[in-house]
Scaffold this motif. Sequence first.
Motif, PDB file in Angstrom:
ATOM      1  N   GLU A 171      34.006  38.894  41.264  1.00  0.00           N
ATOM      2  CA  GLU A 171      35.370  39.326  40.962  1.00  0.00           C
ATOM      3  C   GLU A 171      35.536  39.326  39.446  1.00  0.00           C
ATOM      4  O   GLU A 171      35.007  38.456  38.757  1.00  0.00           O
TER       5      GLU A 171
ATOM      6  N   ARG B 127      45.835  35.194  41.883  1.00  0.00           N
ATOM      7  CA  ARG B 127      44.913  35.740  40.887  1.00  0.00           C
ATOM      8  C   ARG B 127      44.551  34.612  39.937  1.00  0.00           C
ATOM      9  O   ARG B 127      45.389  33.783  39.591  1.00  0.00           O
ATOM     10  N   TRP B 128      43.301  34.568  39.515  1.00  0.00           N
ATOM     11  CA  TRP B 128      42.822  33.477  38.673  1.00  0.00           C
ATOM     12  C   TRP B 128      42.461  33.968  37.289  1.00  0.00           C
ATOM     13  O   TRP B 128      42.137  35.140  37.081  1.00  0.00           O
ATOM     14  N   GLN B 129      42.496  33.038  36.340  1.00  0.00           N
ATOM     15  CA  GLN B 129      41.993  33.266  34.991  1.00  0.00           C
ATOM     16  C   GLN B 129      41.321  31.973  34.546  1.00  0.00           C
ATOM     17  O   GLN B 129      41.536  30.918  35.123  1.00  0.00           O
TER      18      GLN B 129
ATOM     19  N   GLY C 228      52.393  35.764  38.856  1.00  0.00           N
ATOM     20  CA  GLY C 228      51.855  36.499  39.996  1.00  0.00           C
ATOM     21  C   GLY C 228      52.947  36.778  41.010  1.00  0.00           C
ATOM     22  O   GLY C 228      53.782  35.930  41.302  1.00  0.00           O
TER      23      GLY C 228
END
Length: 89
Positions: free
Chosen positions: A4, A64-66, A57
């Motif tokens: 991803e 959703r990741w960061q 989000g």
Amino acid sequence: MKSEDIPFVGGPLDGRVLPVLVTATGNPPKVYKVPVPDPADGPDSVLVYVREPVPGGKAVRLVRWQYAYRPDGRAGRSVKWPWSKKDPA
């Protein structure tokens, strides 16, 4: 293996979006470590990035990741058990 595209915030990788392999649950790893060799033949250093949710989000169940940069190089502990050793900091 499935990957991803995850954005990186802070540090030398700020603003970059890199493909990261995801686990069987579809989440990226909690800690992302980037080894950096020293050009002067000294000891290598490691950049530490910690996974956190993207702020703002809209989807409730779809997170959703960061990755956020940790300049101290410590990943931190996610589980705080009463019998665990305390951090000296």
